[in-house]
Design a protein around this motif. Structure first.
Motif, PDB file in Angstrom:
ATOM      1  N   UNK A 171       0.829  -1.203   0.000  1.00 49.64           N
ATOM      2  CA  UNK A 171       0.000   0.000   0.000  1.00 49.64           C
ATOM      3  C   UNK A 171       0.862   1.251   0.000  1.00 49.64           C
ATOM      4  N   UNK A 172       1.979   1.213   0.704  1.00 48.91           N
ATOM      5  CA  UNK A 172       2.888   2.369   0.699  1.00 48.91           C
ATOM      6  C   UNK A 172       3.374   2.643  -0.711  1.00 48.91           C
ATOM      7  N   UNK A 173       3.748   1.599  -1.439  1.00 47.25           N
ATOM      8  CA  UNK A 173       4.212   1.784  -2.813  1.00 47.25           C
ATOM      9  C   UNK A 173       3.093   2.336  -3.693  1.00 47.25           C
ATOM     10  N   UNK A 174       1.887   1.821  -3.539  1.00 43.86           N
ATOM     11  CA  UNK A 174       0.767   2.300  -4.363  1.00 43.86           C
ATOM     12  C   UNK A 174       0.472   3.776  -4.091  1.00 43.86           C
ATOM     13  N   UNK A 175       0.464   4.144  -2.824  1.00 39.29           N
ATOM     14  CA  UNK A 175       0.224   5.550  -2.488  1.00 39.29           C
ATOM     15  C   UNK A 175       1.381   6.430  -2.952  1.00 39.29           C
ATOM     16  N   UNK A 176       2.599   5.926  -2.847  1.00 34.32           N
ATOM     17  CA  UNK A 176       3.765   6.695  -3.281  1.00 34.32           C
ATOM     18  C   UNK A 176       3.695   6.988  -4.769  1.00 34.32           C
ATOM     19  N   UNK A 177       3.278   6.013  -5.551  1.00 34.89           N
ATOM     20  CA  UNK A 177       3.125   6.241  -6.992  1.00 34.89           C
ATOM     21  C   UNK A 177       2.051   7.289  -7.265  1.00 34.89           C
ATOM     22  N   UNK A 178       0.978   7.255  -6.480  1.00 32.76           N
ATOM     23  CA  UNK A 178      -0.107   8.215  -6.677  1.00 32.76           C
ATOM     24  C   UNK A 178       0.329   9.636  -6.306  1.00 32.76           C
ATOM     25  N   UNK A 179       1.216   9.751  -5.306  1.00 34.23           N
ATOM     26  CA  UNK A 179       1.632  11.065  -4.803  1.00 34.23           C
ATOM     27  C   UNK A 179       3.016  11.471  -5.310  1.00 34.23           C
ATOM     28  N   UNK A 180       3.501  10.786  -6.302  1.00 28.09           N
ATOM     29  CA  UNK A 180       4.848  11.008  -6.813  1.00 28.09           C
ATOM     30  C   UNK A 180       5.096  12.457  -7.220  1.00 28.09           C
ATOM     31  N   UNK A 181       4.087  13.089  -7.781  1.00 26.83           N
ATOM     32  CA  UNK A 181       4.260  14.453  -8.285  1.00 26.83           C
ATOM     33  C   UNK A 181       3.861  15.527  -7.277  1.00 26.83           C
ATOM     34  N   UNK A 182       3.470  15.119  -6.081  1.00 28.25           N
ATOM     35  CA  UNK A 182       3.072  16.077  -5.047  1.00 28.25           C
ATOM     36  C   UNK A 182       4.332  16.696  -4.450  1.00 28.25           C
ATOM     37  N   UNK A 183       4.554  17.977  -4.720  1.00 29.61           N
ATOM     38  CA  UNK A 183       5.790  18.625  -4.289  1.00 29.61           C
ATOM     39  C   UNK A 183       5.647  19.419  -2.995  1.00 29.61           C
ATOM     40  N   UNK A 184       4.518  19.282  -2.313  1.00 29.20           N
ATOM     41  CA  UNK A 184       4.424  19.909  -0.995  1.00 29.20           C
ATOM     42  C   UNK A 184       5.482  19.296  -0.089  1.00 29.20           C
ATOM     43  N   UNK A 186       5.869  18.737   3.079  1.00 27.81           N
ATOM     44  CA  UNK A 186       5.507  17.764   4.103  1.00 27.81           C
ATOM     45  C   UNK A 186       4.999  16.457   3.521  1.00 27.81           C
ATOM     46  N   UNK A 187       4.582  16.462   2.269  1.00 25.51           N
ATOM     47  CA  UNK A 187       4.270  15.201   1.589  1.00 25.51           C
ATOM     48  C   UNK A 187       5.560  14.557   1.096  1.00 25.51           C
ATOM     49  N   UNK A 188       6.457  15.363   0.549  1.00 21.82           N
ATOM     50  CA  UNK A 188       7.768  14.842   0.130  1.00 21.82           C
ATOM     51  C   UNK A 188       8.477  14.137   1.285  1.00 21.82           C
ATOM     52  N   UNK A 189       8.476  14.774   2.446  1.00 22.36           N
ATOM     53  CA  UNK A 189       9.160  14.195   3.603  1.00 22.36           C
ATOM     54  C   UNK A 189       8.490  12.904   4.054  1.00 22.36           C
ATOM     55  N   UNK A 190       7.155  12.899   4.078  1.00 20.06           N
ATOM     56  CA  UNK A 190       6.435  11.697   4.501  1.00 20.06           C
ATOM     57  C   UNK A 190       6.646  10.561   3.513  1.00 20.06           C
ATOM     58  N   UNK A 191       6.601  10.883   2.227  1.00 17.22           N
ATOM     59  CA  UNK A 191       6.780   9.871   1.191  1.00 17.22           C
ATOM     60  C   UNK A 191       8.178   9.240   1.293  1.00 17.22           C
ATOM     61  N   UNK A 192       9.194  10.096   1.361  1.00 15.00           N
ATOM     62  CA  UNK A 192      10.560   9.592   1.464  1.00 15.00           C
ATOM     63  C   UNK A 192      10.802   8.810   2.735  1.00 15.00           C
ATOM     64  N   UNK A 193      10.215   9.261   3.829  1.00 14.58           N
ATOM     65  CA  UNK A 193      10.359   8.593   5.116  1.00 14.58           C
ATOM     66  C   UNK A 193       9.787   7.181   5.054  1.00 14.58           C
ATOM     67  N   UNK A 194       8.562   7.043   4.522  1.00 11.10           N
ATOM     68  CA  UNK A 194       7.951   5.723   4.453  1.00 11.10           C
ATOM     69  C   UNK A 194       8.721   4.790   3.513  1.00 11.10           C
ATOM     70  N   UNK A 195       9.226   5.317   2.413  1.00 10.95           N
ATOM     71  CA  UNK A 195      10.051   4.492   1.523  1.00 10.95           C
ATOM     72  C   UNK A 195      11.313   4.024   2.241  1.00 10.95           C
ATOM     73  N   UNK A 220      13.396  16.074  -4.905  1.00 11.94           N
ATOM     74  CA  UNK A 220      14.695  15.970  -4.231  1.00 11.94           C
ATOM     75  C   UNK A 220      14.557  15.595  -2.760  1.00 11.94           C
ATOM     76  N   UNK A 221      13.575  16.184  -2.098  1.00 12.78           N
ATOM     77  CA  UNK A 221      13.413  15.913  -0.668  1.00 12.78           C
ATOM     78  C   UNK A 221      13.031  14.461  -0.431  1.00 12.78           C
ATOM     79  N   UNK A 222      12.051  13.964  -1.173  1.00  9.70           N
ATOM     80  CA  UNK A 222      11.636  12.571  -1.016  1.00  9.70           C
ATOM     81  C   UNK A 222      12.785  11.624  -1.318  1.00  9.70           C
ATOM     82  N   UNK A 223      13.531  11.920  -2.364  1.00  6.52           N
ATOM     83  CA  UNK A 223      14.641  11.054  -2.747  1.00  6.52           C
ATOM     84  C   UNK A 223      15.735  11.071  -1.686  1.00  6.52           C
TER      85      UNK A 223
END
Length: 241
Positions: A171-184, A186-195, A220-223
């Protein structure tokens, strides 16, 4: 035992100098993500201690805390909700109807904008929504991920921490793909953290497989967050993309 009692205890522990620091730290200025939030200056350990004292607070009184303009009131309310959900989830006291009501109360607070800073989301989503959905369909998380609210989207991501801790990354991967382009941010940080947590807690190859496919499209932040615990050469390779 009422919300007023909790509020009085929090105010007795408040420090005006800490309130100034917390207002800045949680970005409460005009145009910032926490704009307009009010702090009275109670640090997290003290807030948690006070919440523990009021674990028997009723759900209606918790709602009063969650609707407060004061951040620490809302935080204490969420910590009490966490404790109630944990108690209702124990085999010896298991009560699925109580769990369902707690989730409904929590989501109502999220949707009316009361779980509205990163610490509030991070202290609650994985402890309430995540465990609730461990053995259920997860459509709710995709609804939250599609919401206009930054905080609903972060709740969706942080709820999956419970899945990751149980060994499930899907589910984390599925949500990450859905939010991949979200550049906010706090979303970048959450996405990268969960990955990153998938790589740490489940399997690094699952993480690198995802990054092989998506690194070039991650912000960049998520990565940066996602690759934090990879070896230096591999980290540099992904970040160069």
């Amino acid at each position: 035992m009422t919300a007023a009692d909790v509020r009085a205890a929090l105010r007795a522990a408040a420090n005006p100098a800490d309130a100034i620091h917390l207002q800045r730290f949680f970005k409460t200025g005009p145009g910032e993500y926490g704009a307009g939030d009010v702090f009275i200056g109670v640090r997290v350990p003290a807030s948690r201690g006070i919440a523990k004292r009021f674990a028997a607070l009723s759900l209606d009184e918790i709602d009063v805390l969650l609707d407060s303009a004061v951040h620490e009131d809302r935080f204490a309310g969420l910590i009490i909700l966490n404790a109630k959900f944990a108690k209702a989830s124990k085999p010896s006291t298991f009560d699925d109807a109580a769990r369902a009501e707690l989730v409904d109360r929590y989501l109502a607070a999220v949707r009316r904008g009361r779980v509205n800073n990163w610490d509030l989301v991070d202290a609650s989503a994985e402890n309430i929504v995540g465990p609730w959905l461990l053995d259920k369909p997860r459509d709710l998380l995709f609804e939250l991920a599609d919401a206009d609210s930054l905080w609903e989207r972060r709740v969706a991501l942080l709820a999956t921490f419970a899945f990751i801790k149980s060994g499930d990354a899907t589910t984390t991967f599925e949500l990450s793909e859905r939010l991949l382009d979200d550049r906010r941010d706090l979303i970048q940080k959450a996405l990268g953290w969960m990955l990153r947590e998938i790589g740490k807690r489940i399997d690094q190859q699952l993480l690198t497989g995802f990054l092989d496919k998506h690194a070039a499209n991650l912000g960049r932040t998520a990565l940066s967050y996602a690759t934090e615990h990879l070896d230096a050469g591999l980290r540099a390779d992904y970040r160069a993309r």
